[in-house]
Enzyme design. Structure first.
Site, PDB file in Angstrom:
ATOM      1  N   HIS A 143      61.549   5.494  20.308  1.00 52.98           N
ATOM      2  CA  HIS A 143      60.921   6.138  21.470  1.00 52.98           C
ATOM      3  C   HIS A 143      59.475   6.529  21.150  1.00 52.98           C
ATOM      4  CE1 HIS A 143      60.965   9.052  25.011  1.00 52.98           C
ATOM      5  NE2 HIS A 143      59.853   9.360  24.356  1.00 52.98           N
ATOM      6  N   GLU A 144      59.286   7.206  20.029  1.00 48.56           N
ATOM      7  CA  GLU A 144      57.934   7.698  19.700  1.00 48.56           C
ATOM      8  C   GLU A 144      56.978   6.550  19.396  1.00 48.56           C
ATOM      9  OE1 GLU A 144      57.086  10.554  20.471  1.00 48.56           O
ATOM     10  OE2 GLU A 144      59.106  11.324  20.717  1.00 48.56           O
TER      11      GLU A 144
END
Ligand code: ZN
Length: 177
Positions: A143-144
């Site tokens: 996600h990051e």
């Protein structure tokens, strides 16, 4: 310094971030950027944050899962800055999670991602490091790091009926889990 979070619609969230050089990583300006990422992540209650979310086009993301126990104490990662990172997918099997994002506030969406990855990155003294990870931490890392390539979790939602406001998520979806 706490910086405002760039939200969905801000074009910086769709840019491909520039790789950092060793000279940049060892500079005072970068020390300030790391502090701003940390202060902003803590202030807004995130477990991770990426530079474009505070308006900076640079390949660095921060994850700190140690302080957080709402996702389960067994999944921890001490404060780690991922500089110029790359992910290698090690497994075809995927895992679904309800994700949220500081840049898409007040919403949750169901996303499936590979659940076994290897991440290679430069650390704060610009040495290459890598590790393998599974499950929730693998999801958080993907996600990051997606943020550094102009991607948001909503891009991965296959079934748009599984995108919800946080309140409706808690009312209708969470009780069924
Ligand atoms: Zn995010």
């Amino acid at each position: 310094m706490i910086r405002p979070i760039c939200r969905l619609g801000n074009p910086i969230l769709r840019e491909i971030c520039k790789k950092l050089t060793k000279q940049e990583v060892l500079s005072d300006k970068f020390t300030q950027l790391k502090q701003d990422l940390f202060d902003s992540m803590k202030h807004y209650g995130g477990i991770g944050i990426a530079a474009p979310q505070i308006g900076v086009n640079a390949q660095v993301a921060l994850i700190d899962l140690e302080a957080s126990n709402r996702y389960g104490a067994e999944i921890t990662l001490p404060k780690t800055y991922f500089i110029n990172p790359q992910i290698t997918v090690l497994s075809d099997s995927s895992e679904g999670n309800w994700e949220g994002c500081l840049s898409v506030p007040g919403m949750r969406g169901y996303v499936e991602r590979p659940n076994h990855i290897k991440v290679t990155y430069y650390n704060e003294v610009f040495e290459e490091e890598s590790f393998e990870t599974h499950g929730f931490l693998a999801v958080v890392i993907q996600h990051e790091l997606d943020h550094l390539y102009g991607k948001l979790y909503i891009d991965h939602i296959k079934d748009m009926s599984l995108l919800s406001f946080q309140e409706e998520f808690e009312t209708f979806i969470l009780p069924q889990k």
